[in-house]
Design a protein around this motif. Sequence first.
Motif, PDB file in Angstrom:
ATOM      1  N   ALA A  23       0.891  -1.152   0.000  1.00  0.00           N
ATOM      2  CA  ALA A  23       0.000   0.000   0.000  1.00  0.00           C
ATOM      3  C   ALA A  23       0.905   1.170   0.000  1.00  0.00           C
ATOM      4  N   ASP A  24       0.139   1.451  -1.457  1.00  0.00           N
ATOM      5  CA  ASP A  24       0.657   2.800  -1.576  1.00  0.00           C
ATOM      6  C   ASP A  24      -0.053   3.593  -0.502  1.00  0.00           C
ATOM      7  N   SER A  25       0.629   4.028   0.552  1.00  0.00           N
ATOM      8  CA  SER A  25      -0.102   4.870   1.474  1.00  0.00           C
ATOM      9  C   SER A  25      -0.215   6.229   0.834  1.00  0.00           C
ATOM     10  N   ALA A  26      -1.384   6.841   0.931  1.00  0.00           N
ATOM     11  CA  ALA A  26      -1.689   8.016   0.128  1.00  0.00           C
ATOM     12  C   ALA A  26      -1.890   9.242   0.975  1.00  0.00           C
ATOM     13  N   PRO A  27      -1.712  10.440   0.368  1.00  0.00           N
ATOM     14  CA  PRO A  27      -2.206  11.639   1.027  1.00  0.00           C
ATOM     15  C   PRO A  27      -3.707  11.469   1.211  1.00  0.00           C
ATOM     16  N   LYS A  28      -4.194  11.645   2.403  1.00  0.00           N
ATOM     17  CA  LYS A  28      -5.581  11.318   2.682  1.00  0.00           C
ATOM     18  C   LYS A  28      -6.543  12.319   2.052  1.00  0.00           C
ATOM     19  N   THR A 224       3.727   5.486  -5.745  1.00  0.00           N
ATOM     20  CA  THR A 224       4.936   5.804  -4.985  1.00  0.00           C
ATOM     21  C   THR A 224       5.574   4.519  -4.487  1.00  0.00           C
ATOM     22  N   GLY A 225       6.787   4.671  -3.980  1.00  0.00           N
ATOM     23  CA  GLY A 225       7.436   3.530  -3.350  1.00  0.00           C
ATOM     24  C   GLY A 225       6.997   3.407  -1.901  1.00  0.00           C
ATOM     25  N   TYR A 226       7.486   2.385  -1.247  1.00  0.00           N
ATOM     26  CA  TYR A 226       7.166   2.155   0.154  1.00  0.00           C
ATOM     27  C   TYR A 226       8.293   2.710   1.038  1.00  0.00           C
ATOM     28  N   PRO A 227       8.048   2.907   2.312  1.00  0.00           N
ATOM     29  CA  PRO A 227       9.079   3.445   3.201  1.00  0.00           C
ATOM     30  C   PRO A 227      10.370   2.644   3.222  1.00  0.00           C
ATOM     31  N   ASN A 228      10.304   1.355   2.888  1.00  0.00           N
ATOM     32  CA  ASN A 228      11.514   0.523   2.885  1.00  0.00           C
ATOM     33  C   ASN A 228      12.241   0.576   1.543  1.00  0.00           C
ATOM     34  N   GLU A 229      11.885   1.564   0.703  1.00  0.00           N
ATOM     35  CA  GLU A 229      12.546   1.815  -0.580  1.00  0.00           C
ATOM     36  C   GLU A 229      12.336   0.691  -1.590  1.00  0.00           C
ATOM     37  N   ASN A 230      11.167   0.086  -1.551  1.00  0.00           N
ATOM     38  CA  ASN A 230      10.764  -0.888  -2.549  1.00  0.00           C
ATOM     39  C   ASN A 230       9.497  -0.415  -3.247  1.00  0.00           C
ATOM     40  N   PHE A 231       9.334  -0.846  -4.484  1.00  0.00           N
ATOM     41  CA  PHE A 231       8.120  -0.523  -5.235  1.00  0.00           C
ATOM     42  C   PHE A 231       7.153  -1.706  -5.257  1.00  0.00           C
ATOM     43  N   TYR A 232       7.668  -2.903  -5.159  1.00  0.00           N
ATOM     44  CA  TYR A 232       6.909  -4.140  -5.195  1.00  0.00           C
ATOM     45  C   TYR A 232       6.044  -4.265  -6.461  1.00  0.00           C
ATOM     46  N   PRO A 233       6.689  -4.307  -7.617  1.00  0.00           N
ATOM     47  CA  PRO A 233       5.932  -4.384  -8.871  1.00  0.00           C
ATOM     48  C   PRO A 233       5.103  -5.652  -9.023  1.00  0.00           C
ATOM     49  N   HIS A 234       5.453  -6.724  -8.292  1.00  0.00           N
ATOM     50  CA  HIS A 234       4.767  -8.001  -8.477  1.00  0.00           C
ATOM     51  C   HIS A 234       3.712  -8.280  -7.398  1.00  0.00           C
ATOM     52  N   ARG A 235       3.492  -7.319  -6.529  1.00  0.00           N
ATOM     53  CA  ARG A 235       2.419  -7.471  -5.550  1.00  0.00           C
ATOM     54  C   ARG A 235       1.076  -7.232  -6.234  1.00  0.00           C
ATOM     55  N   THR A 256       1.812  13.194  -4.907  1.00  0.00           N
ATOM     56  CA  THR A 256       3.080  13.660  -4.369  1.00  0.00           C
ATOM     57  C   THR A 256       4.157  13.284  -5.381  1.00  0.00           C
ATOM     58  N   PRO A 257       4.412  14.150  -6.353  1.00  0.00           N
ATOM     59  CA  PRO A 257       5.363  13.820  -7.422  1.00  0.00           C
ATOM     60  C   PRO A 257       6.763  13.545  -6.878  1.00  0.00           C
ATOM     61  N   TYR A 258       7.411  12.585  -7.475  1.00  0.00           N
ATOM     62  CA  TYR A 258       8.787  12.267  -7.111  1.00  0.00           C
ATOM     63  C   TYR A 258       9.716  13.318  -7.706  1.00  0.00           C
ATOM     64  N   GLN A 259      10.645  13.801  -6.909  1.00  0.00           N
ATOM     65  CA  GLN A 259      11.585  14.821  -7.359  1.00  0.00           C
ATOM     66  C   GLN A 259      13.009  14.293  -7.238  1.00  0.00           C
ATOM     67  N   PRO A 260      13.578  13.863  -8.356  1.00  0.00           N
ATOM     68  CA  PRO A 260      14.935  13.310  -8.309  1.00  0.00           C
ATOM     69  C   PRO A 260      15.978  14.386  -8.086  1.00  0.00           C
ATOM     70  N   ASP A 261      17.128  13.990  -7.637  1.00  0.00           N
ATOM     71  CA  ASP A 261      18.248  14.910  -7.454  1.00  0.00           C
ATOM     72  C   ASP A 261      18.913  15.139  -8.817  1.00  0.00           C
ATOM     73  N   LEU A 262      18.829  16.367  -9.328  1.00  0.00           N
ATOM     74  CA  LEU A 262      19.386  16.692 -10.641  1.00  0.00           C
ATOM     75  C   LEU A 262      20.718  17.430 -10.537  1.00  0.00           C
TER      76      LEU A 262
END
Length: 423
Positions: A23-28, A224-235, A256-262
């Motif tokens: 679970a993508d935990s979401a902004p409520k 989004t990813g999970y707090p443990n830095e996994n995306f779990y594509p196969h869940r 909550t868009p992902y903002q990479p370090d550029l």
Amino acid sequence: MFRKMVNLVIALSLIIGAGFIGADSAPKVEAAETKLPFKDIEKHWAKDNIISAYNSGLIEGFPDGTFRPNDVVKADQFVAMMLKAFSKTTDGKTEFDEDWIMELADKRPDTAMKLGLLVRNGFDFKPAKSGYWAKPFIDLLYEVDYLPTFDEIFPKNYDVYKKQIKREQASYLLGEWYTQYDNTLDPYYADFVTTHSGLKDFNTFTNTSVKNYRAHVLLAGIMTGYPNENFYPHRFVTRAEALTLVQRLCDKTLRTPYQPDLTGQYYAEVQGNIYLISDKFKYDMYNSMAELAKKHVTNGYISQDGLGFAVLDSKETADKNDFLFRLGDYEKLAPVDLSVGVGASTTRLLMLVYPINKKMPYAASYFDSLLNLFTGNDKGTELKAKIISIEKTVGTKPVEFIFNNRKFSLYAEGEIFTLAMKY
């Protein structure tokens, strides 16, 4: 003004008129009321999302008063939920959201018109009266060209949709929708994010086109990813997760868009989108093109698309061309004085497109300044004489030549010449 008028015509022409939705935990999502519609969501992370979705008519529960948020959804249920997320229910009648139709008419007028035709022919967000319940929802995907019938991941095969859906498959459906009807991202930027996401399992997607949109949905904040830095594509995707994902798809405020370090990267921000630029020379040339456009185009209009610039007589003409292009009506496009840009991705290329008749009332000075830029030391007049001599005999096959130790090619197509410089 032109597009607003066209959008109004399209919107007024749509007789729009609806289901099992799961679970993508979401902004409520802010709950509209405190009374719980289901007895099994009190302590669930998606409680507020579920309440909001229930109040809007997006979801229904089960006869025993439960929602069963942790049950896994099938692909057909996910698709039905996606479509219904862009609808509104009033007095028991479900219709496509008029505001979304107006927005879609601007971005994809062809799709808006097809949706109107389908609705007039009977699509009403309800399951089939006989046979496979999800047939109307799935058929719509192909009838509006959201997916081709031979799609690698979701071909028009109802058995595919009867299976439980994984996160990687959800990312594919969401990403396809996002890139067609919401926004398009620079592929080079998406590739960068794929390898710099910080997610430990982002490279474990199945090696098919199912991985095409993983960076897009991450950058958009739809998944989004999970707090443990996994995306779990196969869940597998649960009902609560599916609900959260489609809510984000249709409501930008929930993302909550992902903002990479550029840091250390060359890039440009154009209309809110990031475009990565592969090397310093290309970056400097791009910025010079932009500066020269501002300096030399004083009467016309500069239209920018990605890492390129086009000069037209006015913004209205640019908007009209953009609309006609999206509609696929290329024959009615108004002429462009010139267009110029740098190659996408890692392509080491600059390109300048101009009319064969040399009629550039708004960009003649800009054209000369670009030739100076391309030579590297203000020998634009000499380069101009060179290409004029080549223009007399050039055809669709590029003529290559060296000028000032730089590699050029020139070719003609239709009513335009294309000058390219490789570096």
